[in-house]
Write an enzyme that holds these catalytic residues in place. Structure first.
Site, PDB file in Angstrom:
ATOM      1  N   ASN A   9      -1.158   6.548  15.515  1.00  0.00           N
ATOM      2  CA  ASN A   9      -1.056   7.285  14.248  1.00  0.00           C
ATOM      3  C   ASN A   9      -2.280   6.966  13.382  1.00  0.00           C
ATOM      4  OD1 ASN A   9      -0.465   7.924  11.526  1.00  0.00           O
ATOM      5  ND2 ASN A   9       1.736   7.807  11.902  1.00  0.00           N
ATOM      6  N   ASP A  69       6.553  -0.706  13.684  1.00  0.00           N
ATOM      7  CA  ASP A  69       7.502   0.397  13.762  1.00  0.00           C
ATOM      8  C   ASP A  69       8.052   0.583  12.361  1.00  0.00           C
ATOM      9  OD1 ASP A  69       8.641   2.349  15.619  1.00  0.00           O
ATOM     10  OD2 ASP A  69      10.552   1.516  14.989  1.00  0.00           O
ATOM     11  N   PHE A 148       1.261  10.526   4.182  1.00  0.00           N
ATOM     12  CA  PHE A 148       1.679  11.292   5.358  1.00  0.00           C
ATOM     13  C   PHE A 148       3.204  11.259   5.428  1.00  0.00           C
ATOM     14  CE2 PHE A 148       2.980   7.945   8.403  1.00  0.00           C
ATOM     15  CZ  PHE A 148       2.483   6.807   7.768  1.00  0.00           C
ATOM     16  N   TYR A 150       6.940  11.350   5.162  1.00  0.00           N
ATOM     17  CA  TYR A 150       7.898  11.649   4.099  1.00  0.00           C
ATOM     18  C   TYR A 150       7.358  11.349   2.692  1.00  0.00           C
ATOM     19  CZ  TYR A 150      11.145  11.829   8.039  1.00  0.00           C
ATOM     20  OH  TYR A 150      11.758  12.152   9.224  1.00  0.00           O
ATOM     21  N   ASP A 151       6.098  10.960   2.576  1.00  0.00           N
ATOM     22  CA  ASP A 151       5.551  10.566   1.266  1.00  0.00           C
ATOM     23  C   ASP A 151       5.768  11.602   0.159  1.00  0.00           C
ATOM     24  OD1 ASP A 151       4.785   8.073   2.090  1.00  0.00           O
ATOM     25  OD2 ASP A 151       2.677   8.594   2.405  1.00  0.00           O
ATOM     26  N   LYS A 172      -0.532   2.978  -3.112  1.00  0.00           N
ATOM     27  CA  LYS A 172       0.503   3.007  -2.056  1.00  0.00           C
ATOM     28  C   LYS A 172       0.532   1.674  -1.307  1.00  0.00           C
ATOM     29  CE  LYS A 172       2.163   5.070   2.211  1.00  0.00           C
ATOM     30  NZ  LYS A 172       2.104   6.082   3.267  1.00  0.00           N
ATOM     31  N   HIS A 177       6.029  -0.423   2.242  1.00  0.00           N
ATOM     32  CA  HIS A 177       6.621  -1.211   3.331  1.00  0.00           C
ATOM     33  C   HIS A 177       5.531  -1.740   4.266  1.00  0.00           C
ATOM     34  CE1 HIS A 177       5.949   2.938   4.241  1.00  0.00           C
ATOM     35  NE2 HIS A 177       6.358   2.861   5.505  1.00  0.00           N
ATOM     36  N   ARG A 178       4.552  -0.872   4.593  1.00  0.00           N
ATOM     37  CA  ARG A 178       3.487  -1.282   5.521  1.00  0.00           C
ATOM     38  C   ARG A 178       2.578  -2.311   4.868  1.00  0.00           C
ATOM     39  NH1 ARG A 178       2.536   3.253   6.675  1.00  0.00           N
ATOM     40  NH2 ARG A 178       4.026   3.280   8.382  1.00  0.00           N
TER      41      ARG A 178
HETATM   42  P1  IMP Z   1       6.691   5.238  14.178  1.00  0.00           P
HETATM   43  O1  IMP Z   1       6.670   3.949  13.413  1.00  0.00           O
HETATM   44  O2  IMP Z   1       5.339   5.600  14.705  1.00  0.00           O
HETATM   45  O3  IMP Z   1       7.785   5.290  15.179  1.00  0.00           O
HETATM   46  O4  IMP Z   1       7.030   6.444  13.193  1.00  0.00           O
HETATM   47  C1  IMP Z   1       7.310   6.249  11.897  1.00  0.00           C
HETATM   48  C2  IMP Z   1       7.674   7.564  11.221  1.00  0.00           C
HETATM   49  O5  IMP Z   1       8.291   7.202   9.995  1.00  0.00           O
HETATM   50  C3  IMP Z   1       6.448   8.388  10.848  1.00  0.00           C
HETATM   51  O6  IMP Z   1       6.154   9.357  11.814  1.00  0.00           O
HETATM   52  C4  IMP Z   1       6.879   9.012   9.527  1.00  0.00           C
HETATM   53  O7  IMP Z   1       7.688  10.138   9.752  1.00  0.00           O
HETATM   54  C5  IMP Z   1       7.751   7.919   8.927  1.00  0.00           C
HETATM   55  N1  IMP Z   1       6.928   6.996   8.116  1.00  0.00           N
HETATM   56  C6  IMP Z   1       6.604   5.717   8.402  1.00  0.00           C
HETATM   57  N2  IMP Z   1       5.812   5.195   7.454  1.00  0.00           N
HETATM   58  C7  IMP Z   1       5.646   6.158   6.544  1.00  0.00           C
HETATM   59  C8  IMP Z   1       4.907   6.214   5.339  1.00  0.00           C
HETATM   60  O8  IMP Z   1       4.208   5.275   4.921  1.00  0.00           O
HETATM   61  N3  IMP Z   1       4.990   7.370   4.671  1.00  0.00           N
HETATM   62  C9  IMP Z   1       5.731   8.438   5.094  1.00  0.00           C
HETATM   63  N4  IMP Z   1       6.396   8.449   6.226  1.00  0.00           N
HETATM   64  C10 IMP Z   1       6.366   7.313   6.961  1.00  0.00           C
END
Ligand code: IMP
Length: 196
Positions: A9, A69, A148, A150-151, A172, A177-178
């Protein structure tokens, strides 16, 4: 110290590069490893999925790896989409995911939610994890162009009146969370534990 960020991503990778700037960590990404086309996330917890991705990338490269994740948990949906955030809708695009979320919350007044992120570090004989979260509510409509996923629908408690997509990248990362999970990485790497 060099560490591979195991994510395809590009949005995540850019955020992580910003969060770790100035820490002295050399972060390489999967663009250097075209043979790794997919990483598994077959589990029902963020922790198990982050560990799976990091283990697979470590097995393929031999490098010290960090994987994350993440996803959004909506209380009125009993924590959904959670680990299924990426593929919530059939189309699995951000646009379709957000549309489906708005549909599911139509007429719902309790709109509390949170983003969660778990990071897993895997190297030779070692594994460790850290987590971060960000509390907020789901808006009635999308606002903002940044970020990106759901932001545009997520209103963080710590940024009253603005969606996550209306924050600058630095704003942000300071509350996300990240940001909260990855800011622990330098300390984690100092205290690497041997896996049992
Ligand atoms: P994964 O961690 O790659 O399995 O996918 C996480 C999914 O959660 C992303 O594709 C988004 O749909 C959502 N997501 C995770 N972090 C964010 C963020 O910081 N902003 C918005 N959506 C998020």
């Amino acid at each position: 110290m060099k560490i591979l960020l195991a994510s395809h991503n590009a949005h995540k990778a850019a955020e992580v590069a910003d969060i770790l700037a100035g820490t002295g960590l050399e972060v390489v990404n999967l663009s250097d490893f075209p043979e790794i086309t997919e990483l598994g996330e077959d589990h029902d917890t963020f922790t198990a999925n982050a560990l799976q991705k990091a283990r697979e990338a470590h097995a393929a490269t031999g490098l010290l790896v960090v994987a994350d994740d993440s996803g959004i948990e909506v209380d009125a949906l009993n924590g959904a989409p959670g680990v299924h955030s990426k593929r919530f809708s059939e189309q699995a695009t951000a646009e379709a995911n957000n549309t489906l979320l708005l549909e599911k919350l139509d007429s719902v007044t309790n709109r509390t939610a949170r983003f969660r992120c778990v990071i897993a570090v895997v190297g030779d004989g070692l594994e460790c994890i850290a987590a971060g979260s960000c509390e907020g509510t789901i808006a009635l409509e999308r606002t903002g162009e940044g970020g990106f996923g759901y932001d545009p629908l997520f209103l963080p408690d710590e940024a009253p009146g603005r969606s996550m997509a209306e924050l600058s990248a630095a704003e942000k990362n300071a509350i996300s969370h990240r940001g909260r999970a990855f800011e622990q990485l330098p300390e984690l790497l100092k205290n690497l534990k041997t896996a049992t």
